[in-house]
Design a protein around this motif. Structure first.
Motif, PDB file in Angstrom:
ATOM      1  N   ARG A 202       8.275  13.209 -18.675  1.00 15.65           N
ATOM      2  CA  ARG A 202       9.120  12.456 -17.748  1.00 15.65           C
ATOM      3  C   ARG A 202      10.503  13.091 -17.728  1.00 15.65           C
ATOM      4  NH1 ARG A 202      10.463   6.750 -20.943  1.00 15.65           N
ATOM      5  NH2 ARG A 202      11.588   7.700 -22.682  1.00 15.65           N
ATOM      6  N   MET A 203      11.213  12.862 -16.625  1.00 15.93           N
ATOM      7  CA  MET A 203      12.543  13.467 -16.484  1.00 15.93           C
ATOM      8  C   MET A 203      13.392  12.632 -15.533  1.00 15.93           C
ATOM      9  SD  MET A 203      13.605  17.221 -14.963  1.00 15.93           S
ATOM     10  CE  MET A 203      13.027  18.092 -16.425  1.00 15.93           C
ATOM     11  N   THR A 204      14.643  12.456 -15.890  1.00 16.68           N
ATOM     12  CA  THR A 204      15.621  11.890 -14.968  1.00 16.68           C
ATOM     13  C   THR A 204      16.152  13.045 -14.137  1.00 16.68           C
ATOM     14  OG1 THR A 204      16.237  10.161 -16.555  1.00 16.68           O
ATOM     15  CG2 THR A 204      17.773  10.598 -14.757  1.00 16.68           C
ATOM     16  N   PHE A 205      15.655  13.174 -12.909  1.00 18.32           N
ATOM     17  CA  PHE A 205      15.938  14.367 -12.118  1.00 18.32           C
ATOM     18  C   PHE A 205      17.131  14.204 -11.172  1.00 18.32           C
ATOM     19  CE2 PHE A 205      12.709  11.919  -9.858  1.00 18.32           C
ATOM     20  CZ  PHE A 205      13.215  11.842  -8.565  1.00 18.32           C
ATOM     21  N   ALA A 206      17.658  12.992 -11.022  1.00 18.64           N
ATOM     22  CA  ALA A 206      18.820  12.812 -10.151  1.00 18.64           C
ATOM     23  C   ALA A 206      19.518  11.506 -10.507  1.00 18.64           C
ATOM     24  CB  ALA A 206      18.406  12.801  -8.681  1.00 18.64           C
ATOM     25  N   GLN A 207      20.804  11.465 -10.278  1.00 18.84           N
ATOM     26  CA  GLN A 207      21.613  10.262 -10.453  1.00 18.84           C
ATOM     27  C   GLN A 207      22.519  10.108  -9.242  1.00 18.84           C
ATOM     28  OE1 GLN A 207      23.167  11.361 -14.470  1.00 18.84           O
ATOM     29  NE2 GLN A 207      22.440   9.335 -15.071  1.00 18.84           N
ATOM     30  N   VAL A 208      22.393   8.987  -8.571  1.00 22.20           N
ATOM     31  CA  VAL A 208      23.212   8.697  -7.397  1.00 22.20           C
ATOM     32  C   VAL A 208      23.901   7.356  -7.643  1.00 22.20           C
ATOM     33  CG1 VAL A 208      23.278   8.334  -4.917  1.00 22.20           C
ATOM     34  CG2 VAL A 208      21.614   9.937  -5.899  1.00 22.20           C
ATOM     35  N   GLY A 209      25.175   7.407  -7.931  1.00 22.31           N
ATOM     36  CA  GLY A 209      25.887   6.191  -8.258  1.00 22.31           C
ATOM     37  C   GLY A 209      25.318   5.555  -9.512  1.00 22.31           C
ATOM     38  N   ASN A 210      24.902   4.300  -9.410  1.00 23.48           N
ATOM     39  CA  ASN A 210      24.327   3.591 -10.548  1.00 23.48           C
ATOM     40  C   ASN A 210      22.806   3.692 -10.604  1.00 23.48           C
ATOM     41  OD1 ASN A 210      26.843   2.760 -11.347  1.00 23.48           O
ATOM     42  ND2 ASN A 210      26.702   0.738 -10.376  1.00 23.48           N
ATOM     43  N   VAL A 211      22.227   4.552  -9.773  1.00 22.68           N
ATOM     44  CA  VAL A 211      20.766   4.661  -9.706  1.00 22.68           C
ATOM     45  C   VAL A 211      20.302   5.961 -10.362  1.00 22.68           C
ATOM     46  CG1 VAL A 211      18.750   4.728  -8.202  1.00 22.68           C
ATOM     47  CG2 VAL A 211      20.731   3.329  -7.576  1.00 22.68           C
ATOM     48  N   ASP A 212      19.382   5.823 -11.327  1.00 23.20           N
ATOM     49  CA  ASP A 212      18.723   6.971 -11.942  1.00 23.20           C
ATOM     50  C   ASP A 212      17.344   7.128 -11.301  1.00 23.20           C
ATOM     51  OD1 ASP A 212      20.857   7.245 -13.646  1.00 23.20           O
ATOM     52  OD2 ASP A 212      19.911   6.128 -15.281  1.00 23.20           O
TER      53      ASP A 212
END
Length: 385
Positions: A202-212
């Motif tokens: 699994r990977m956190t591939f982007a962060q936009v504001g408060n959204v992962d």
């Protein structure tokens, strides 16, 4: 005082713990999308996030020890050791023959190092013996499952690899009476061996504001051979292949409040059995599945959770026989599940559980106050030391 009373009442109620993470279950089974202590069994390297913690899982029945297990992680310097007892087997091997033995519980030992790496070993075994037809012989049955694996974790990524090697053997003696020769005792030796390999990531591939935005994928292969001890018959072979991918958006309103929306475009499991005469293939494909969960800490000591899962799937069973037309049975299905749960925190203790909807709808008997359904369907008690 109210917190102490609530904690005592909930702890003394008959509870169950089939799934090992009541927190994730009550949030709509958002496994892999939200960090949780249960991650270590999929991503072993995540154990570094849960040092110096003990976990206790209580069972579906107060008298049933099967559903009770205990685990503890102890950290020292840059290392961490974890031990878990009476856990359900991670990959449950299905044997063709299991008469008097059970291979469903295991012990797990974890060792974490370098702040991001971890390895683990698992062992499950059971055996049985009884007198055979001959006083000098015993009928025996033995099953064992050995597992090992490891993982690498960072704050953005987790990878896990798992290997499982279950084996099974059974020897049965029987008397042979021949009018010409002396009576003798023969034996039949049955055996089965399997191998399973799984990869998870699994990977956190982007962060936009408060959204992962989190993506995950898993693939599993398993195969085995069963020998019934009869040289005249062909060994039975079976295999299993699984694959799935998913993506989710995790909206973190703040540290203690979040909303998770997960989407699984495809999840597939194909099982095949071939005994030389008949080959049966059982394929289940889920496309798609949705998970929605919320978690909110309403006060210092109380967290409320709710979640739903909606799956659409198709199951196809194909039977192939020599000189016969293939027989195919196809079933379409839609499954919906909704759960609510709570987390209660008191000093270093955290108690997570899922509400039993039957209890909430029906409640206790008006006269006796008794109810056959438990108040909660899952429970985990965690202690941070």
């Amino acid at each position: 005082m109210k917190k102490i009373i609530i904690l005592c009442i909930v702890t003394l109620i008959a509870l169950s713990a089939f799934a090992q993470s009541p927190r994730l279950m009550s949030m709509g089974n958002v496994d892999g999308y939200v960090a949780d202590a249960d991650d270590i069994f999929t991503y072993p390297g995540a154990i570094h996030n849960y040092g110096n913690t003990a976990y206790a899982y209580l069972g579906q029945d107060a008298q049933d020890d099967y559903w009770k297990n205990f685990g503890i992680n102890v950290a020292f310097n840059n290392y961490i050791i974890g031990a878990y007892f009476n856990k359900p087997v991670m990959w449950n091997p299905t044997f063709m023959v299991l008469n008097d033995v059970e291979l469903d519980k295991q012990m797990d030992l974890f060792f974490g190092f370098n702040e991001s790496l971890a390895i683990y070993l698992t062992l499950a075994l059971d055996g049985y013996s009884e007198p055979g037809d001959d006083p000098d012989n015993e009928d025996t049955e033995v099953a064992m499952c050995f597992g090992l694996g490891g993982g690498y974790s960072t704050d953005k990524m987790d990878i896990g690899i798992h290997v499982s090697i279950p084996v099974y053997g059974r020897e049965t003696s029987y008397s042979v009476v021949d009018p010409v020769e002396e009576p003798r005792v023969n034996s039949v030796e049955e055996s089965e061996s399997k191998f399973a390999l799984a990869l998870d990531g699994r990977m956190t591939f982007a962060q936009v504001g408060n959204v992962d935005f989190v993506g995950k994928a898993d693939i599993m292969f398993a195969g085995g051979t069963y020998d019934d001890g009869n040289d005249a018959t062909k060994d039975k072979e079976d295999s299993m292949l699984g694959f799935g991918i998913g993506v989710a958006g995790v909206y973190n309103y703040d540290e203690n409040n979040k909303v998770v929306v997960g989407f699984t475009p495809i999840d597939m499991l194909v099982k095949s059995e071939d005994d030389g005469l008949t080959k049966e293939t059982d394929a289940t494909v889920t496309f798609p599945a949705f998970n929605i969960g919320i978690e909110s800490q309403v006060c210092k000591w109380l967290v409320l959770r709710a979640g739903m899962t909606q799956e659409y799937s198709v199951n196809s069973v194909t039977t192939e026989e020599d000189n016969e037309d293939d027989q195919v049975t196809t079933t379409w299905d839609s499954d919906f599940m909704y759960n609510m749960g709570m987390g209660i925190m008191f000093r270093n203790f955290t108690l997570d559980f899922v509400f039993n909807e039957d209890f909430l709808h029906d409640g206790p008997n008006f006269i006796t106050g008794q109810n056959t359904d438990a108040f909660a369907g899952e429970l985990m008690l965690k202690y941070k030391f």
